[in-house]
Design a protein around this motif. Structure first.
Motif, PDB file in Angstrom:
ATOM      1  N   SER A  76      -3.634   4.065   1.366  1.00  0.00           N
ATOM      2  CA  SER A  76      -2.755   2.902   1.486  1.00  0.00           C
ATOM      3  C   SER A  76      -2.764   2.499   2.950  1.00  0.00           C
ATOM      4  O   SER A  76      -3.109   3.312   3.809  1.00  0.00           O
ATOM      5  CB  SER A  76      -1.320   3.228   1.037  1.00  0.00           C
ATOM      6  OG  SER A  76      -0.589   3.761   2.120  1.00  0.00           O
ATOM      7  N   THR A  78      -0.408   2.046   4.899  1.00  0.00           N
ATOM      8  CA  THR A  78       0.636   2.699   5.696  1.00  0.00           C
ATOM      9  C   THR A  78       0.306   4.155   6.005  1.00  0.00           C
ATOM     10  O   THR A  78       0.993   4.782   6.799  1.00  0.00           O
ATOM     11  CB  THR A  78       1.994   2.660   4.965  1.00  0.00           C
ATOM     12  OG1 THR A  78       1.832   3.256   3.683  1.00  0.00           O
ATOM     13  CG2 THR A  78       2.492   1.236   4.810  1.00  0.00           C
ATOM     14  N   ASP A  79      -0.728   4.692   5.365  1.00  0.00           N
ATOM     15  CA  ASP A  79      -1.104   6.075   5.629  1.00  0.00           C
ATOM     16  C   ASP A  79      -2.081   6.092   6.803  1.00  0.00           C
ATOM     17  O   ASP A  79      -3.274   5.857   6.643  1.00  0.00           O
ATOM     18  CB  ASP A  79      -1.728   6.702   4.376  1.00  0.00           C
ATOM     19  CG  ASP A  79      -2.007   8.187   4.553  1.00  0.00           C
ATOM     20  OD1 ASP A  79      -2.123   8.636   5.717  1.00  0.00           O
ATOM     21  OD2 ASP A  79      -2.111   8.893   3.540  1.00  0.00           O
ATOM     22  N   GLY A 102     -10.485   1.057   1.902  1.00  0.00           N
ATOM     23  CA  GLY A 102      -9.163   1.061   1.276  1.00  0.00           C
ATOM     24  C   GLY A 102      -8.422  -0.220   1.578  1.00  0.00           C
ATOM     25  O   GLY A 102      -8.938  -1.114   2.251  1.00  0.00           O
ATOM     26  N   PRO A 103      -7.176  -0.297   1.092  1.00  0.00           N
ATOM     27  CA  PRO A 103      -6.398  -1.546   1.201  1.00  0.00           C
ATOM     28  C   PRO A 103      -5.759  -1.740   2.572  1.00  0.00           C
ATOM     29  O   PRO A 103      -4.547  -1.953   2.669  1.00  0.00           O
ATOM     30  CB  PRO A 103      -5.349  -1.386   0.104  1.00  0.00           C
ATOM     31  CG  PRO A 103      -5.139   0.082   0.020  1.00  0.00           C
ATOM     32  CD  PRO A 103      -6.471   0.727   0.305  1.00  0.00           C
TER      33      PRO A 103
ATOM     34  N   GLU B  35       3.206  -5.358   2.134  1.00  0.00           N
ATOM     35  CA  GLU B  35       2.428  -5.400   3.376  1.00  0.00           C
ATOM     36  C   GLU B  35       3.259  -5.948   4.532  1.00  0.00           C
ATOM     37  O   GLU B  35       3.142  -5.510   5.673  1.00  0.00           O
ATOM     38  CB  GLU B  35       1.176  -6.273   3.188  1.00  0.00           C
ATOM     39  CG  GLU B  35       0.143  -5.621   2.289  1.00  0.00           C
ATOM     40  CD  GLU B  35      -0.900  -6.603   1.759  1.00  0.00           C
ATOM     41  OE1 GLU B  35      -1.943  -6.147   1.276  1.00  0.00           O
ATOM     42  OE2 GLU B  35      -0.663  -7.837   1.787  1.00  0.00           O
TER      43      GLU B  35
END
Lengths: 166, 553
Positions: A76, A78-79, A102-103, B35
């Protein structure tokens, strides 16, 4: 929508990601999972490896000269472990292509570049909302940062010295 | 005070433009809510119970009159006419509109301020001693180090998407007014064996649901090694800190689970092998920053000017305020004056735009244009000549901020609680107000002596209840607010975590319970000089427990 983006914009992905059960091809460029690295090394292909973000970067160091690409997983955006893995791979001397898979989002592009990444491979869910022009706009949005990155933006600390007001 | 150069200015301006663009991309859908959330958080913008909340950074709590006026202007223009100073030396606005936030950030940038990294899972505002540059026993002004760390940590490419928030505090004195032992990294400026200045580095302190006192990572770190060393700590944390559970993601858990010695080995190994030269601040950078914090040129003055002594005699309220709210200054004839933002029955840490402007006036006229925000949610005028003190006092009285209660029972820390916060399980502000009113008498407060009450409205402990002499933690018990009491917490160099008294109490019972605890202390203390904390440490929990729960039956 282009899923692979680097500093020059959208790019063609020449790499085939090999599934866990897929047989090794006889030629071409393939990205294998870490578990299949030894097997793939023996086959003499142009090789990339995909690393989960809990991998010790030292683990792949012995194979740096055989790896044209290392893909670091970002499960993710945020990781942020992948940022440190990228940094460590470069610090250990890896000079091949470094990919964030990844995203991740365009707002992280400069950070990725500064941690040694060359390109991002996005899932469709992100790529369709964040076209290449967003990535182009994001690059260098903050002209100078306070750290000395490996690539990307320059450092205020050094600019100050050059400007002679240090 | 630190001033932006062209590079700092461009950095902040570009950051504002970036956020404006992010807001637009959120509105077009290019960024989805998941996001956008971390992006807005890293620009200080929370979504609270009723509205957005904007937290503005006040680096190491230092600001000048012009900046304080801008905070007042923002409060009036885009909020409801007041702001709330926080335990991390920042200010929060509780009612801004999303569309106005880029304008607010732009306005802040004009006075060299920002809201960068006041929230989110990144390195937060670096906090420090509110008496930095003032305290006589100080080795070196900690703000020099704090500013270096502020710059290094701003948009750090590798450490902006950490597992959890990360807090630094720096002190330049042995007497710790920055609560370094309850921070992720606590830095104490110390002298080495040859008298050289360096750092003692602590790691793994914190509050929240698993409070821990920080452990010593390095007894002495040479000054030049600071940035590579903290970078090594952050790298080990970023790679190995837990990501499976946000409540176990702080570095304190990693240090606890790894063990301080094994953790130290990892950090030292990284420190030994990394390219330290790439991270170390260039030669001259520390000196460049230090020049901004050169002590103001204050002329020594008499330590007891006649007019000052006379006013103390004529106005006993003033004398009380001087006794409680002023602290020693390294220059004879000066003091640091604490403006208590805890008027009786008030909201701890709140100031109106009018009060902010008045404080700015006083700072400009009588304190070399400088103010500090403290982690106790008060404001300090750091350089006031004794001869000017009465004018300062009168100025504060005119805006209702002359409470002579620094460090006393009504100098309460409280988080916003259920009145504002989306995470809160109970109210904190009204509890603080009720206790404050109960102990309104100045005479009684002085009789009780130093006593810190800290109130959190949920287990996240923003109100620092773990380190209050009396800590109050508001929980939700089957839909009813229930308050747990802890005793014996302390935030300074002999930091300790408060111990639980026993079963919690109802909202309405609290003022009585606190009063009872205070009465027990007054009964038990050995002379007026024995403080609440000393008495508690001598007699322990039992007498308090007995008295409270026996009566409750």
């Amino acid at each position: 929508m282009p899923r692979l983006i680097d500093r020059l914009g959208p790019a063609e992905d020449i790499w085939t990601v090999l599934g866990a059960e897929d047989p090794l091809p006889s030629s071409g460029s393939v990205i294998v999972a870490l578990e299949r690295l030894d097997e793939a090394l023996a086959a003499g292909l142009e090789l990339g490896v995909h690393l989960p973000n809990d991998t010790d970067p030292e683990r792949v160091k012995p194979h740096f000269d055989r790896l044209s690409l290392i893909s670091v997983d970002f499960p993710s955006f945020t990781d942020g472990r992948g940022f440190s893995i990228g940094h460590c791979l470069r610090a250990l001397g890896y000079e091949g292509r470094l990919r964030a898979t990844g995203p991740v989002i365009s707002d992280q592009f400069d950070f990725l570049l500064a941690c040694g990444f060359d390109e991002v491979l996005l899932p469709d869910s992100v790529a369709e909302r964040q076209p290449p022009e967003h990535w182009a706009a994001a690059e260098g949005r903050i002209t100078l940062g306070y750290q000395r990155g490996l690539a990307g933006r320059g450092s205020i600390l050094d600019a100050r010295r050059t400007a002679g007001d240090g | 005070m630190y001033r932006y150069d062209e590079f700092d200015r461009r950095f902040v301006d570009e950051r504002v433009a970036e956020f404006r663009d992010q807001v637009e991309r959120r509105l077009t859908g290019a960024l989805n809510e998941a996001e956008f959330k971390p992006l807005r958080l890293m620009n200080g913008l929370y979504l609270q119970l009723h509205a957005y909340m904007l937290r503005v950074a006040i680096p190491y709590g230092t600001l000048n009159g012009r900046q304080m006026r801008m905070l007042a202007h923002i409060a009036e223009t885009w909020d409801k006419g007041y702001g709330h100073f926080t335990t991390r030396q920042n200010i929060q606005y509780n009612w801004p509109k999303l569309k106005d936030v880029p304008d607010i950030l732009e306005a802040l940038a004009t006075v060299e301020m920002h809201a960068i990294q006041t929230s989110g899972n990144c390195i937060r505002n670096i906090t420090s001693d509110p008496f930095a540059g003032v305290a006589p026993e100080e080795i070196e002004d900690p703000r020099i180090t704090a500013e270096l760390l502020r710059q290094w940590s701003s948009l750090h490419p590798e450490f902006t998407y950490l597992g959890r928030k990360f807090k630094f505090a720096v002190t330049g004195s042995e007497h710790d007014r920055a609560a370094i032992k309850v921070h992720d990294i606590g830095i104490q400026i110390v002298r080495g064996e040859a008298g050289e200045v360096g750092y003692r580095v602590l790691v793994g302190g914190g509050m929240g649901r698993t409070p821990m006192i920080a452990k010593e990572l390095r007894a002495f770190l040479p000054k030049a090694d600071l940035l590579p060393y903290v970078e090594a700590i952050l790298r080990v944390y970023n790679l190995h800190g837990r990501r499976d559970n946000k409540y176990k993601a702080r570095i304190k858990i990693l240090v606890h689970e790894t063990g301080i010695d094994a953790f130290r080995d990892q950090v030292e190994r990284e420190f030994a092998t990394m390219d330290r030269a790439a991270v170390t601040a260039p030669e001259g950078e520390m000196e460049r920053i230090a020049a901004y914090f050169a002590p103001p040129e204050l002329t020594e003055k008499p330590s007891a000017p006649v007019a000052f002594e006379r006013m103390k005699t004529l106005d006993p309220d003033f004398a009380q305020w001087v006794e409680r709210n002023t602290s020693a200054h390294r220059v004879p004839g000066y003091v640091a004056a604490t403006i208590s933002l805890k008027p009786i029955g008030g909201v701890p840490g709140d100031a109106t735009a009018e009060q902010m402007r008045a404080m700015a006036d006083l700072a400009e006229s009588y304190s070399v244009d400088e103010m500090r925000i403290t982690h106790e949610q008060n404001v300090v005028l750091p350089h006031v000549a004794l001869g000017d003190l009465y004018k300062v006092y009168r100025g504060l009285a005119a805006i209702g901020l002359e409470a002579p209660n620094k460090g006393l029972v009504t100098d309460i820390i409280a988080c916003p609680g259920l009145d504002y916060c989306a995470l809160a399980t109970a109210r904190s502000i009204p509890v603080a107000q009720a206790i404050s009113k109960r102990f309104a008498s100045n005479k009684r407060q002085r009789e009780i002596g130093p006593l810190s009450i800290k109130i959190s409205g949920c287990i996240n402990a923003c109100g620092h209840h773990h380190i209050g002499h009396i800590g109050i933690l508001g929980l939700d018990k089957a839909g009813v607010e229930n308050y747990q009491i802890t005793l014996g917490g302390e935030s300074t160099e002999d930091a300790a975590l408060g111990q639980r008294l026993g079963p919690g109490f109802g909202y309405d019972e609290l003022p009585d319970v606190i009063e009872k605890i205070v009465d027990i202390y007054l009964d038990l203390r050995q002379g007026r000089r024995e403080t609440f904390l000393q008495t508690y440490r001598r007699v322990g929990m039992e007498p308090f427990k007995e008295a409270l729960y026996a009566t409750a039956d």
